[in-house]
Motif scaffolding. Structure first.
Motif, PDB file in Angstrom:
ATOM      1  N   HIS A 611       1.157  10.147  11.365  1.00 37.02           N
ATOM      2  CA  HIS A 611       0.363   8.932  11.223  1.00 37.02           C
ATOM      3  C   HIS A 611      -0.582   9.116  10.050  1.00 37.02           C
ATOM      4  O   HIS A 611      -1.327  10.097   9.984  1.00 37.02           O
ATOM      5  N   ASN A 612      -0.546   8.165   9.110  1.00 35.21           N
ATOM      6  CA  ASN A 612      -1.373   8.242   7.912  1.00 35.21           C
ATOM      7  C   ASN A 612      -2.396   7.116   7.878  1.00 35.21           C
ATOM      8  O   ASN A 612      -2.096   5.984   8.289  1.00 35.21           O
ATOM      9  N   PHE A 660      -8.699  -0.495  -3.949  1.00 36.01           N
ATOM     10  CA  PHE A 660      -8.772  -1.487  -2.882  1.00 36.01           C
ATOM     11  C   PHE A 660      -7.994  -0.985  -1.681  1.00 36.01           C
ATOM     12  O   PHE A 660      -7.178  -0.065  -1.776  1.00 36.01           O
ATOM     13  N   GLY A 661      -8.250  -1.597  -0.520  1.00 38.57           N
ATOM     14  CA  GLY A 661      -7.336  -1.535   0.601  1.00 38.57           C
ATOM     15  C   GLY A 661      -7.513  -0.385   1.582  1.00 38.57           C
ATOM     16  O   GLY A 661      -8.113   0.649   1.308  1.00 38.57           O
ATOM     17  N   ASN A 662      -6.957  -0.624   2.776  1.00 36.52           N
ATOM     18  CA  ASN A 662      -6.908   0.349   3.865  1.00 36.52           C
ATOM     19  C   ASN A 662      -5.702  -0.004   4.725  1.00 36.52           C
ATOM     20  O   ASN A 662      -5.592  -1.136   5.199  1.00 36.52           O
ATOM     21  N   VAL A 663      -4.790   0.934   4.915  1.00 37.24           N
ATOM     22  CA  VAL A 663      -3.571   0.629   5.654  1.00 37.24           C
ATOM     23  C   VAL A 663      -3.159   1.835   6.488  1.00 37.24           C
ATOM     24  O   VAL A 663      -3.414   2.981   6.118  1.00 37.24           O
ATOM     25  N   GLN A 664      -2.556   1.561   7.634  1.00 35.34           N
ATOM     26  CA  GLN A 664      -2.029   2.595   8.523  1.00 35.34           C
ATOM     27  C   GLN A 664      -0.504   2.644   8.360  1.00 35.34           C
ATOM     28  O   GLN A 664       0.173   1.619   8.411  1.00 35.34           O
ATOM     29  N   THR A 665       0.003   3.843   8.142  1.00 34.42           N
ATOM     30  CA  THR A 665       1.453   4.039   8.095  1.00 34.42           C
ATOM     31  C   THR A 665       1.831   5.148   9.063  1.00 34.42           C
ATOM     32  O   THR A 665       1.007   6.002   9.404  1.00 34.42           O
ATOM     33  N   SER A 687      15.360   9.276   9.095  1.00 33.87           N
ATOM     34  CA  SER A 687      13.932   9.022   8.907  1.00 33.87           C
ATOM     35  C   SER A 687      13.614   7.571   9.246  1.00 33.87           C
ATOM     36  O   SER A 687      14.386   6.655   8.913  1.00 33.87           O
ATOM     37  N   TRP A 688      12.460   7.388   9.891  1.00 32.31           N
ATOM     38  CA  TRP A 688      11.952   6.048  10.210  1.00 32.31           C
ATOM     39  C   TRP A 688      10.541   5.933   9.664  1.00 32.31           C
ATOM     40  O   TRP A 688       9.755   6.889   9.714  1.00 32.31           O
ATOM     41  N   PHE A 689      10.205   4.747   9.129  1.00 27.92           N
ATOM     42  CA  PHE A 689       8.886   4.525   8.539  1.00 27.92           C
ATOM     43  C   PHE A 689       8.386   3.142   8.935  1.00 27.92           C
ATOM     44  O   PHE A 689       9.131   2.161   8.896  1.00 27.92           O
ATOM     45  N   GLY A 690       7.112   3.063   9.341  1.00 33.75           N
ATOM     46  CA  GLY A 690       6.502   1.790   9.681  1.00 33.75           C
ATOM     47  C   GLY A 690       5.081   1.719   9.164  1.00 33.75           C
ATOM     48  O   GLY A 690       4.498   2.709   8.724  1.00 33.75           O
ATOM     49  N   TYR A 691       4.489   0.515   9.229  1.00 34.27           N
ATOM     50  CA  TYR A 691       3.109   0.357   8.746  1.00 34.27           C
ATOM     51  C   TYR A 691       2.430  -0.798   9.450  1.00 34.27           C
ATOM     52  O   TYR A 691       3.075  -1.671  10.052  1.00 34.27           O
ATOM     53  N   SER A 692       1.114  -0.795   9.372  1.00 31.41           N
ATOM     54  CA  SER A 692       0.301  -1.852   9.958  1.00 31.41           C
ATOM     55  C   SER A 692      -0.721  -2.288   8.914  1.00 31.41           C
ATOM     56  O   SER A 692      -1.589  -1.502   8.520  1.00 31.41           O
TER      57      SER A 692
END
Length: 838
Positions: A611-612, A660-665, A687-692
């Motif tokens: 989690h990033n 800019f910005g702030n995101v969860q991956t 591999s699987w990748f998602g984001y919010s």
């Protein structure tokens, strides 16, 4: 140069300390398999970076302080063995080892995760690797093709020559977020921070192994080990003597010739040299330039207005060639300390993809001179890198400039001559004005690097500490940087440390940290921590780490197309008093859990989840002169002094970079390898990748259009990708069948768009968008590659490969051609060293 003198003095003191080291004992022996010497096996002292590799007779020797130690002997394709030995001062302890085939993966010893040797399964990070055997069985000049077969790596092919990699999202056509190194040396361009890629000096036959760390590695390696690290390690001439000649051919007029020679001259001296010449022609692809004779195009979608004309790139040259080579001299100061002097150079011609179009790379040269001192406790290095080109240019800007003169009625010869530097705004040669819109990129940049590292064990704590110095001297002669008054000189200093401690019952704790100070973006502290639990069959881990992506010199001091695009190293002032702050580093924080281990003797599993949290993204180039405002100052300096000719009221258009910005991956990687026999194995990677993305957070409005969309924070990675490989390697035959699947995904990078239709954003598939054409999403394909080879004794090898066997018309990357089927055939001759002395 005061800091450089201080660094060199520290190196000299450390060398003196090594010479004064207390009297050691010696561990020696021979490593064999089936009663034959095993060349290049790794022998390390567990819990330290002390170690050796076996020579051409299978022998090794380690000088070390008196005491009792555990030795770990490993070699890819063989089961790792641990042995306990006791060393007495002034005496020799002999340990001979017979290795057993069977452990194809998971038993390798790597160095990239912790800057010291450790077993792959015990490393506190997700790391994948491939070695000299896989490289030698690849019937291609391009080692980068093997990166496609690694778990967790986003691999794209942009042509016959071009390959690119990324890790865990946020890729771009100009991506400096994955640090690449060769033998501890930065393998990046000075001004842009980009990996050398096709400009590299490394020859395939001299690569011992490549280690890829997935996730942030900045705590030990510094800025731009943000998403990951690719570390290439070359062969030691003392364990790889002989001469190798390789000749290859393929479609697209590919021809390659490579040479490597290594020889031990005496007990003290050894040397190696390598060289390569490769040429070919890229797949047919004429990128289209959309030109507006009166202003830069601002149209963003829908039907193409008549005033925008589609024009092929002027004088497109699809031919590529590269001449590269390296040489190194090894001097053994003592039995366990070496001084290594190396040189490398390359000259390259090809096409380069950027966020603003495509560049015609013309005679771009890279040179380096590298001095290393290597011993069990101390590592020190100093190296100098040079990057030089005089004739590289932006094809899209040169084309626009040329058409502006031609359409206004200028003679052909004059239109071509002026197109490299100017654009004409007018309707005839006498009515209009020429503005500076330079397309030429000159580079005459240099970089100095120095490092001292020390490791030891204190009261059960394994400690690695080091310091690094870097001086970038960037010089473009005002063609793409704000350096009209002279070269841009930037210093940075970093201090790093890592401490490992066994907690008992298989638990180990690791903490690491780095403190960096940069002349322009200041101080940064980067921590890392991990807990590992080693079982009989493998190791589980929990890791926390941070990474930073530092603004490059180009981000800070760009001067592209005559000042249309400027760097943001010192901030801007707008006509209404608004202050635009200067750039700071982009940061990522990662939590990761994982397990690596074997089930029985034949099955190896490597799985992780992460989690990033990413913040302060570096934006693409954005216009900050909006809503009728002008840009009046850059860093307190009036704009008409920054860019001569700017109106006194300020610049009406300035493209620059912002934070800019702030995101969860988040995501997960799975790798499974099963060995049917010591010769035959199968591998599965997924591999699987998602984001919010919070679209209600105005901080995520990267392009400042008043709304948050996918264009603001381009993820640029597929949600799912997988590969399956079947590999065979015996004493005579070898080959593989490799299948790669990549899910469709949208890609946004500067002016480059590859996306499905998104009506609310004005994006249509297979239609023009802004200044480029949108061919649709990337990915959405299955590729099958096959290769086979045969060894005629120990001297001659013949091998061949078909990439994209079924000729799927694959569009893998923006501003790149459709990738068709590629053939390659390679003949290799290995001549053992004769009469060498040890």
């Amino acid at each position: 140069m005061k800091m450089m003198k201080t660094f060199l003095l520290a190196v000299a003191l450390l060398l003196g300390a090594v010479q004064a080291w207390a009297q050691n004992g010696t561990i020696t022996g021979t490593v064999t398999t089936n009663n034959e010497p095993l060349i290049g096996a790794s022998v390390i002292v567990v819990g330290s970076i002390t170690g050796s590799t076996t020579d051409a007779t299978g022998k090794y020797s380690i000088s070390i302080k008196p005491g009792t130690y555990k030795l770990r002997i490993s070699f890819i394709g063989y089961e790792t063995q641990d042995h306990t030995v006791t060393v007495t001062a002034g005496q020799t302890t002999t340990l001979d080892v017979a290795m057993v085939e069977g452990a194809l993966v998971g038993q390798e010893v790597i160095i990239s995760a912790s800057r010291r040797p450790e077993k792959l399964t015990e490393a506190p990070a997700t790391i994948v690797t491939f070695g000299a055997k896989e490289i030698s069985e690849l019937p291609s000049f391009n080692v980068g093709e093997l990166l496609a077969r690694q778990k967790g790596v986003d691999y794209v092919r942009s042509g016959v020559l071009g390959v690119g990699i990324n890790v865990r999202g946020f890729n771009s056509a100009f991506n400096p977020k994955n640090l690449q190194m060769n033998d501890g040396r930065l393998s990046t361009l000075i001004a842009t921070g980009l990996p050398l890629g096709a400009l590299s000096t490394v020859v395939k036959e001299d690569v011992e192994r490549v280690e890829i760390v997935l996730g942030p590695s900045s705590a030990l390696y510094g800025p731009n080990a943000h998403n990951g690290l690719v570390n290439t390690i070359s062969k030691d001439p003392r364990t790889s003597q002989g001469t190798t000649v390789a000749l290859g051919v393929g479609n697209q007029s590919v021809m390659t010739a490579r040479l490597r020679h290594a020889q031990v001259l005496s007990k003290k001296f050894a040397f190696k040299l390598s060289a390569e010449y490769t040429e070919g022609e890229e797949f047919a692809y004429n990128d289209t330039v959309y030109f507006n004779n009166t202003a830069f195009p601002t149209f963003t979608g829908g039907a193409v207005p008549a005033r925008f004309t589609a024009i092929p790139e002027l004088d497109l040259d699809r031919r590529f060639n590269s001449l590269r080579g390296e040489a190194a001299l090894y001097y053994s100061i003592t039995d366990d300390s070496d001084l290594i002097l190396a040189y490398g150079g390359s000259n390259s011609n090809n096409i380069g993809v950027t966020n603003a179009g495509r560049n015609q790379i013309k005679d771009w040269q890279i040179h380096y001179l590298h001095l290393r001192y290597v011993s069990p406790r101390v590592f020190a290095q100093v190296y100098h890198t040079i990057s030089k080109t005089d004739d590289t240019y932006a094809m899209n800007q040169r084309t626009q400039n040329y058409i502006s003169f031609r359409d206004a009625g200028f003679p052909e010869a004059e239109a071509r001559r002026r197109a490299m530097n100017e654009q004409w705004f007018g309707i005839s040669p006498t009515i209009g004005v020429a503005l500076n819109r330079g397309a030429l990129f000159r580079d005459d940049s240099r970089r100095w690097n120095g490092e001292v590292q020390y490791n030891n064990n204190f009261a059960g704590f394994d400690v690695v500490v080091g310091t690094q110095f870097q001086r970038d001297i960037a010089q473009s002669y005002n063609t793409y940087l704000l350096d009209a008054k002279g070269a841009i000189v930037i210093d940075q200093v970093g201090f790093y440390a890592q401490i490992d401690r066994s907690l008992g019952n298989g638990f180990k704790a690791t903490v690491a940290a780095r403190a960096d100070n940069h002349d322009l973006y200041g101080f940064n502290f980067i921590p890392k921590a991990a807990i590992t639990k080693t079982f009989k069959s493998g190791t589980a881990r929990i890791t926390y780490g941070q990474g930073i992506s530092a603004p490059t010199i180009l981000n800070l001091e760009a001067n592209i197309f005559g000042g249309l695009l400027l760097g943001n190293g010192s901030g801007y002032t707008l006509s209404d008093g608004t202050q635009i702050p200067g750039l700071k580093v982009e940061k990522i924080s990662t939590f990761e859990v994982g397990y690596k281990g074997t089930i029985g003797k034949n099955l190896f599993i490597d799985v992780n989840a992460y989690h990033n949290t990413s913040r302060d993204f570096l934006s693409p180039a954005l216009n900050i002169a909006t809503n009728g405002r002008t840009v009046t100052q850059r860093g307190g300096v009036p704009m008409n002094q920054v860019i001569p000719g700017t109106p006194a009221t300020g610049a009406p258009l300035v493209l620059t970079y912002l934070n800019f910005g702030n995101v969860q991956t988040y995501g997960a990687d799975l790798g499974v390898t099963y060995a049917f026999t010591p010769q035959l194995s199968a591998a599965l990677n997924y591999s699987w990748f998602g984001y919010s993305l919070d679209k209600n957070d105005p901080a995520n409005d990267g392009n400042k259009d008043g709304r948050v969309t996918d264009l603001d924070l381009p993820i640029n990675t597929p949600a799912n990708k997988a590969s399956v490989a079947l590999n065979y390697s015996s004493s005579k035959w070898f080959g593989s069948i490799f299948t790669r699947w990549v899910e469709r995904y949208n890609f946004f990078s500067g002016i480059n768009v590859a996306s499905e239709t998104i009506p609310e954003l004005g994006i249509r598939e297979n239609a023009r968008f802004g200044r480029t054409f949108n061919y649709g999403p990337l990915g959405g394909f299955v590729n099958v590659d096959v290769s086979a080879g045969y060894r005629f004794g120990k001297v001659v090898t013949l091998s061949g490969q078909i990439t994209n066997l079924f000729n799927a018309r694959v569009y893998e990357f923006v501003a790149s051609p459709i990738i068709g089927r590629l053939y390659s055939l390679e003949l290799k001759v290995n001549i053992p060293a004769i009469g060498s002395k040890k």
